[in-house]
Structure formats: structure tokens, C-alpha cells
Write an enzyme that holds these catalytic residues in place. Structure first.
Site, PDB file in Angstrom:
ATOM      1  N   ALA A  93     -26.534   8.075  23.906  1.00 38.12           N
ATOM      2  CA  ALA A  93     -27.840   8.667  23.562  1.00 38.12           C
ATOM      3  C   ALA A  93     -28.690   7.523  23.044  1.00 38.12           C
ATOM      4  CB  ALA A  93     -27.680   9.771  22.528  1.00 38.12           C
ATOM      5  N   ALA A  94     -29.154   6.688  23.964  1.00 32.30           N
ATOM      6  CA  ALA A  94     -29.502   5.309  23.631  1.00 32.30           C
ATOM      7  C   ALA A  94     -30.902   5.077  23.053  1.00 32.30           C
ATOM      8  CB  ALA A  94     -29.317   4.430  24.866  1.00 32.30           C
ATOM      9  N   ALA A  95     -31.897   5.879  23.432  1.00 33.21           N
ATOM     10  CA  ALA A  95     -33.265   5.589  22.995  1.00 33.21           C
ATOM     11  C   ALA A  95     -33.383   5.640  21.467  1.00 33.21           C
ATOM     12  CB  ALA A  95     -34.235   6.583  23.640  1.00 33.21           C
ATOM     13  N   CYS A 155     -27.838  10.325  11.748  1.00 31.44           N
ATOM     14  CA  CYS A 155     -28.669  10.003  10.578  1.00 31.44           C
ATOM     15  C   CYS A 155     -28.957  11.288   9.802  1.00 31.44           C
ATOM     16  CB  CYS A 155     -29.949   9.297  10.980  1.00 31.44           C
ATOM     17  SG  CYS A 155     -31.013  10.244  12.085  1.00 31.44           S
ATOM     18  N   ASP A 188     -28.396  13.413  31.461  1.00 29.65           N
ATOM     19  CA  ASP A 188     -27.910  14.195  30.330  1.00 29.65           C
ATOM     20  C   ASP A 188     -26.515  13.710  29.954  1.00 29.65           C
ATOM     21  OD1 ASP A 188     -26.889  16.178  28.596  1.00 29.65           O
ATOM     22  OD2 ASP A 188     -28.099  17.746  29.534  1.00 29.65           O
ATOM     23  N   GLY A 240     -33.173   2.303  21.752  1.00 27.37           N
ATOM     24  CA  GLY A 240     -32.474   1.187  22.360  1.00 27.37           C
ATOM     25  C   GLY A 240     -32.008   0.089  21.412  1.00 27.37           C
ATOM     26  N   GLY A 241     -32.244   0.230  20.124  1.00 29.43           N
ATOM     27  CA  GLY A 241     -31.867  -0.817  19.181  1.00 29.43           C
ATOM     28  C   GLY A 241     -30.388  -1.135  19.172  1.00 29.43           C
TER      29      GLY A 241
END
Length: 292
Positions: free
Chosen positions: A104-106, A220, A152, A108-109
Site C-alpha cells: 500500500a505504497a503511496a 499510524c 488492489d 512512496g516514502g
């Protein structure tokens, strides 16, 4: 309010935290540590190195806005990122030969961190607008070993069963750690909705992992329904999943909790890490998992 009562049960110190600084790391695709620090010093900044990482630095919070106007930032030589998030990515022991999945990369950090250590990274993001911003982010920061997929993550395992040496899943969540002051968008319905999604994602992440491989599950948020309960769910469904201890080089954290309201979790969740907000650190949860 219910949100604050729940947080107090986890740890009252969470509500007393004050953010006094911010963190950034060196973008090794563009420059060396010495080059970046020298340039920052010329621009009038004196960043402080974080004890547990040679390429991660902090500055007082009042320098956050001015920093984004510097050449160091506009040339993408640094990446501003929360210290808890950086630590989670650094906790995955990535080797130069590894193929890593960021599920779930965005924005992208974490993929950028992983790309500096791995042979290649596959970054998956389902939301189309976030996906294209993520792609632009990778290009601007010079990461050429990241493959991007607008898919997805819940179904990735079907096309990529046991493909990856390492997997990172910073799961979509109710973002309770980002609540500052007035609570407007939080609800238990939101927590339950994310918990369901997270359980689907963690199964997909685990099924995509090679036997012997390791993965990080992170959020988070504080809610045990989105943290310990998700890890407990994985342990129930996958007997070959093992929670590994994480070496934490700072004091503002606590282990996972094994009981929440009327729910009892596998004692292995004690090995999970809940980072408590303090100074530069924001609230965060992470678990290191091995596939036996």
C-alpha cells in the site's frame, strides 16, 4: 469522548505528547550524506543526526516550512518523513539481492527507502490519483528500480504467490495518530471498516511472501482492532506465521497488548511495537513477521 477514553486505556501519555521537531533522511539516489549536510550548512541549517541511523536527521519544527524552499529540498536530495515511519522501514532487514513488495505504497516514502537497499521494489497502490503522484515522486527522487502497479493489494497474492523476499504493508487505517485537537472524522464504524480491510491485506501480503521471508505490518493508528487484532487474525489463519521481536533503540514505545475490552489476543502480539508520540516521533504500530 469515546476516542480519548480509548487512547487513555492504551497509554495516557499519548494525549500529552508535544511535537517539537521533524525528521528527514538523505536520498541516496541523488547524493551522499556529506554532500547534503554540507549544502544544508551553507544554507544556514544545522541538522542533528538520529542516534540509530547515520542518514536520518532532525531539525526544530519551526524550520519545516523554510526547509522546503531550499535547494537541498527542491533538488530532491532529502525526503521529509516522520521518524516513526522511517524506523518501521529500517526495521525490515532488506538485502541487496531482495525483491521487495510495498503493498500500500503511496505516497512512496517507504518504497524509496526500500529501493536504496533492495535489488528491486514492486510498489502497489489502488487509488489512481495517488498512484500517479507516487510514480512522479519516484521519478523526481531518481529511483529507477521501482516497478509500480495500480492494483488492489487485497488480490496481489493471486498473481504473485510467494514471489517476494520481503514485504512491507503500511496499511490504510483510521489515522488516529494524526488527530490533533478536535476530533471530527473519527468513528468506531471507521475503525471497524479499516480493520476488515487490513485483515484482507495482511493475508495477501503474507501469501505473496516467500517461505523464510519477512514482512512488516504497520499503521499510524492506535486502535487495537487495527493493530493487535489484525496480527492475531493472521496468526489464527496462518500457522506458519511467526512474530519476531524488534530491537527498538529509543524509549517511547510499548509492546503489543494481549487483551482489549472483551477480546484476548495471541500472546505473541507482545512482540509488536507501539511507538508513542514524543518529540520527533508520531504514534505508530509495527509488527515484524516471518513466514516459516
Amino acid at each position: 469522548m469515546e476516542f480519548f477514553e480509548r487512547v487513555k486505556k492504551i497509554n495516557p501519555a499519548i494525549l500529552e505528547a508535544k511535537k517539537d521537531s521533524f525528521s528527514f533522511r538523505i536520498n541516496h539516489h541523488r547524493a551522499t550524506i556529506d554532500e547534503v549536510i554540507e549544502l544544508l550548512q551553507k544554507e544556514g541549517y544545522t541538522p542533528q543526526k538520529v542516534d540509530w541511523a547515520e542518514d536520518v536527521f532532525t531539525l526544530p519544527i519551526e524550520y519545516r516550512k523554510p526547509l522546503v524552499k531550499t535547494k537541498t529540498y527542491t533538488k530532491n536530495l532529502i525526503y521529509i518523513q516522520n521518524l516513526s515511519s522511517i524506523f518501521a522501514a529500517y526495521s525490515l532487514d532488506v538485502l541487496p539481492t531482495d525483491w521487495v513488495l510495498d503493498l500500500a505504497a503511496a505516497p512512496g516514502g517507504k518504497s524509496l527507502i526500500l529501493s536504496e537497499r533492495a535489488q528491486k521494489v514492486s510498489a502497489v497502490e489502488p487509488d489512481k490519483s495517488r498512484f500517479f503522484r507516487m510514480k512522479r515522486n519516484f521519478k523526481e527522487h531518481g529511483a529507477k528500480n521501482i516497478q509500480t502497479y495500480n492494483k488492489d493489494g487485497r488480490f496481489i497474492y493471486k498473481s504473485c504467490p510467494e514471489w517476494f523476499d520481503k514485504v512491507f504493508l503500511d496499511a490504510p487505517c483510521s489515522s488516529e495518530a494524526h488527530i490533533d485537537g478536535e476530533v471530527t472524522w473519527w468513528s468506531m464504524r471507521r475503525v471497524r471498516r479499516f480493520s476488515k480491510l487490513q485483515k484482507e491485506l495482511i493475508i495477501s501480503a503474507f501469501e505473496s511472501l516467500k517461505p523464510g521471508g519477512q514482512m512488516i505490518y504497520a499503521t499510524c493508528t492506535y486502535a487495537p482492532e487495527e493493530n493487535e487484532e489484525v496480527i492475531d487474525f493472521l496468526l489464527q489463519k496462518k500457522p506458519n506465521a511467526k512474530v519476531l521481536p524488534v530491537e527498538v533503540p529509543f524509549t517511547n514505545y510499548q509492546g503489543g497488548i494481549t487483551q482489549w475490552e472483551d477480546k484476548h489476543f495471541n500472546k505473541e502480539v507482545k512482540k509488536c511495537v507501539r511507538i508513542l508520540p514524543s518529540g520527533t516521533y508520531s504514534g505508530f504500530f509495527l509488527a515484524l513477521i516471518k513466514k516459516k
